[in-house]
Design a protein around this motif. Structure first.
Motif, PDB file in Angstrom:
ATOM      1  N   GLN A  42       0.585   4.215  -2.869  1.00  0.00           N
ATOM      2  CA  GLN A  42       0.625   5.414  -2.747  1.00  0.00           C
ATOM      3  C   GLN A  42       1.639   6.427  -2.942  1.00  0.00           C
ATOM      4  O   GLN A  42       1.415   7.355  -3.788  1.00  0.00           O
ATOM      5  CB  GLN A  42       0.521   5.652  -1.012  1.00  0.00           C
ATOM      6  CG  GLN A  42       0.029   7.210  -0.494  1.00  0.00           C
ATOM      7  CD  GLN A  42      -1.153   7.570  -0.841  1.00  0.00           C
ATOM      8  OE1 GLN A  42      -2.344   6.923  -0.279  1.00  0.00           O
ATOM      9  NE2 GLN A  42      -1.397   8.672  -1.458  1.00  0.00           N
ATOM     10  N   ASP A  88       0.659  -1.340  -0.051  1.00  0.00           N
ATOM     11  CA  ASP A  88      -0.369  -0.034  -0.040  1.00  0.00           C
ATOM     12  C   ASP A  88       0.905   1.226  -0.033  1.00  0.00           C
ATOM     13  O   ASP A  88       0.484   2.195  -0.816  1.00  0.00           O
ATOM     14  CB  ASP A  88      -1.060  -0.045   1.356  1.00  0.00           C
ATOM     15  CG  ASP A  88      -2.152  -0.978   1.132  1.00  0.00           C
ATOM     16  OD1 ASP A  88      -2.349  -1.266   0.000  1.00  0.00           O
ATOM     17  OD2 ASP A  88      -2.815  -1.424   2.135  1.00  0.00           O
ATOM     18  N   ALA A 128     -10.460   4.494  -1.779  1.00  0.00           N
ATOM     19  CA  ALA A 128      -9.176   4.441  -1.197  1.00  0.00           C
ATOM     20  C   ALA A 128      -8.324   5.628  -1.199  1.00  0.00           C
ATOM     21  O   ALA A 128      -8.662   6.553  -1.662  1.00  0.00           O
ATOM     22  CB  ALA A 128      -8.492   3.247  -2.043  1.00  0.00           C
TER      23      ALA A 128
END
Length: 638
Positions: free
Chosen positions: A91, A87, A129
């Motif tokens: 990002q 993640d 998200a």
């Protein structure tokens, strides 16, 4: 090299980092150094610092960014070993990509366009998200900079993902704003017909989301929502879209539209925005029916109550203003402005289109008021009813003045003139005595008005038929209409409706109105003199053609009653001697009269009972002229 170093732990500096420090790290041999460099970039590199962003992009290289993105997606070569940091990598990669795309040259590169499917994949996995805002930013920057970007976004399922995400975004948020701009961009670059064929259900869901933004926001995004809704709902291809919208399980969307349109029309906004609101209102009435204008608003997130008649009054008043302004501008362009310039021609066509929208709204309001009056409903109070009638009277007066101006300038051809006649006809159908003197003065001219592509007057007569039919109910009206040449005009119109190569009309109402008008005139032929000329002869032939292969009793009885009254003024001998009449037509007419007389008493339905009066006309006529029409008498007596 594998991306196994946690990005959070890759930055230990004892001094404030500079751009040179970042560049050194980005050019390092190990991935850990490059990750540290990218993290530093996200901390201090400003979005508008194009020079720095370009240097950083060149230093980090395309291949590393590609591996970082794939690792974040879980598709890298050693993705199992970096699950715990996926993640964070995702990002970081999307944030950096979005930042780089603030440089137009980078955003338009093939490399960035090629990353669109990966970004769409990220957005498809879960709504809301943490990286979604950067994804929207990336997509908007790339598609704005590159025409190929729009096509790529569309072809990799971008519309479905946009709908999926927009339904979950907070009202008025930055991602919502970017999403709306993205959809606008797609619609501007690709054919709406293709998009509707591919994504009709997605567009329906999108309308629900955007309608809410249009209603509740008080920012520039409200106008973006308005423009997007107009592009989707009010385009040339939008008829395909109306049925899916009518059956949407989510019913609040039409009330949100109502609220948004009222807000635009009742506030001080640019005239262009009010026109857009009118275009949207016209589409909404086409989709939901005239009653939508007086919808009672019940929405949990709309606190201010809106009177049921406010939308109706605002739409009428705004349409009336638009009509007055546009007619004045059109008259100037037609009669005073310099001719033969492309700018003038384009301006004229645009004003004609806008006028058509305002006219359509007024016609729909006329229909609404008529329905309310017929049903004696209490949907609107008496005060509102009076305001609407007064407003309609004034607007019809303005339109008649425009037609008077055209008459004085010798103009009778033009879609603007035909649309004006249609509007006048719609109003006179409900109030035949309105503007009586002006209508009488212009009636002969209005019957001669033609559309741009018409070889001769037709639709203008169709539009005036309801009023003409009502006017022929009394002797005075018949005398006036005959003196204006109305009989011949209506006969020629009916021939075009029912004869060989007939014009296609939406339903039979127009045909029967023309028949009723002619019938009313013929029934008063003793008091109102008019000659039996070639137009009447051609009418007999058209009636014979119309009824030759039909079993519809109402058509047979109507046609035979008109023939029966015409036969009073001529004979079989006179018809046969006329070079424009043939035996085939006489045989058809004989069959028509015989079939009509034979039908008496056979059909017990309510429709047949309604035709009884017409059958009486045929029977009475036959008794008067049968001796002058031996062929018809022979056919009847078989």
């Amino acid at each position: 090299m594998d991306l196994q170093t946690q990005p959070e732990q890759s930055q230990s500096h004892s001094h404030s980092p500079s751009l040179e420090d970042c560049l050194k790290l980005l050019k390092g041999e190990r991935d850990e150094q490059r990750l540290a460099g990218l993290l530093l970039v996200t901390k201090f590199c400003k979005g508008d610092d194009v020079v720095s962003l370009r240097k950083v992009h060149d230093a980090v290289g395309v291949r590393f960014l590609d591996r970082l993105l794939r690792t974040g997606l879980g598709t890298g070569s050693n993705s199992n070993s970096v699950d715990s940091n996926r993640d964070a990598y995702l990002q970081l990669s999307v944030t950096v990509l979005a930042a780089f795309c603030r440089v137009p040259e980078i955003a338009s590169s093939e490399d960035m366009v090629a990353k669109i499917p990966f970004i769409v994949e990220i957005m498809s996995k879960e709504p809301g998200a943490s990286v979604i805002e950067e994804c929207f930013e990336f997509l908007y920057l790339v598609t704005t900079a590159s025409g190929d970007g729009v096509t790529t976004l569309y072809e990799c399922g971008g519309m479905r993902v946009l709908v999926f995400q927009m339904s979950t975004l907070p009202d008025g948020s930055h991602p919502m704003e970017v999403a709306i701009k993205l959809v606008q961009l797609i619609l501007s670059k690709l054919s709406l017909e293709i998009i509707m064929n591919d994504h009709l259900s997605e567009l329906s869901m999108m309308v629900v989301t955007i309608a809410r933004q249009f209603a509740i926001l008080h920012s520039a995004l409200k106008f973006d929502s308005l423009h997007l809704l107009v592009a989707i709902i009010s385009s040339h291809y939008s008829a395909l879209f109306h049925d899916p919208l009518r059956v949407l399980p989510e019913r609040n969307w039409s009330m949100y539209m109502h609220v948004g349109i009222v807000a635009i029309l009742q506030n001080r906004v640019a005239p262009a925005e009010k026109l857009q609101a009118l275009i949207l209102a016209e589409s909404m009435v086409s989709i939901m029916g005239e009653e939508w204008l007086i919808t009672k608003i019940e929405l949990p997130d709309i606190q201010d109550s809106i009177p049921a008649d406010r939308c109706l009054l605002l739409v009428l008043e705004s349409a009336r203003v638009e009509i007055a302004v546009l007619l004045n501008e059109l008259a100037y362009l037609k009669y005073e402005a310099p001719k033969n310039t492309s700018t003038t021609s384009e301006s004229f066509l645009l004003k004609q289109r806008n006028l058509a929208v305002a006219f359509s709204l007024v016609e729909k309001i006329i229909k609404l008021i008529s329905n309310i009056g017929e049903n004696q409903g209490d949907s609107i109070n008496e005060n509102t009813f009076t305001k609407v009638i007064n407003g309609l009277d004034e607007t019809i007066g303005v339109v008649l003045e425009y037609l008077q101006d055209a008459k004085e300038h010798g103009q009778k051809k033009g879609n603007d003139l035909l649309a004006s006649v249609r509007l006048v006809g719609s109003y006179l159908a409900e109030t035949p005595v309105a503007c009586k003197e002006k209508v009488r003065e212009l009636l002969q001219y209005m019957l001669l008005v033609e559309g741009e592509d018409e070889p001769s007057p037709f639709y203008s007569i169709c539009f005036l038929l309801p009023m003409l039919c009502q006017t022929t109910m009394n002797i005075e009206g018949c005398k006036a209409l005959v003196s204006y040449g109305v009989y011949k005009a209506v006969v020629e119109c009916l021939i075009k409706l029912i004869g060989p190569g007939c014009n296609v009309v939406e339903n039979n109402d127009c045909i029967f109105l023309a028949c009723d008008t002619i019938l009313n005139l013929l029934l008063k032929k003793e008091q109102v003199q008019f000659p039996v000329d070639d137009s009447t002869l051609h009418l007999l032939k058209a009636l014979a053609y119309w009824t030759d292969n039909t079993n519809d009793t109402s058509i047979i009885v109507m046609a035979s009653s008109i023939c029966a009254l015409i036969f009073d003024m001529t004979s079989e001998e006179a018809l046969v001697k006329n070079p424009n009449f043939d035996n085939n037509s006489l045989n058809r007419l004989s069959k028509l009269i015989a079939t009509s007389l034979a039908s008496r008493g056979q059909d017990k339905s309510d429709a047949a009972k309604a035709d009884t009066d017409l059958l009486e006309i045929v029977m009475a006529g036959y008794s008067r002229w049968a001796h002058r029409f031996p062929c018809i008498r022979e056919r009847v007596e078989r």
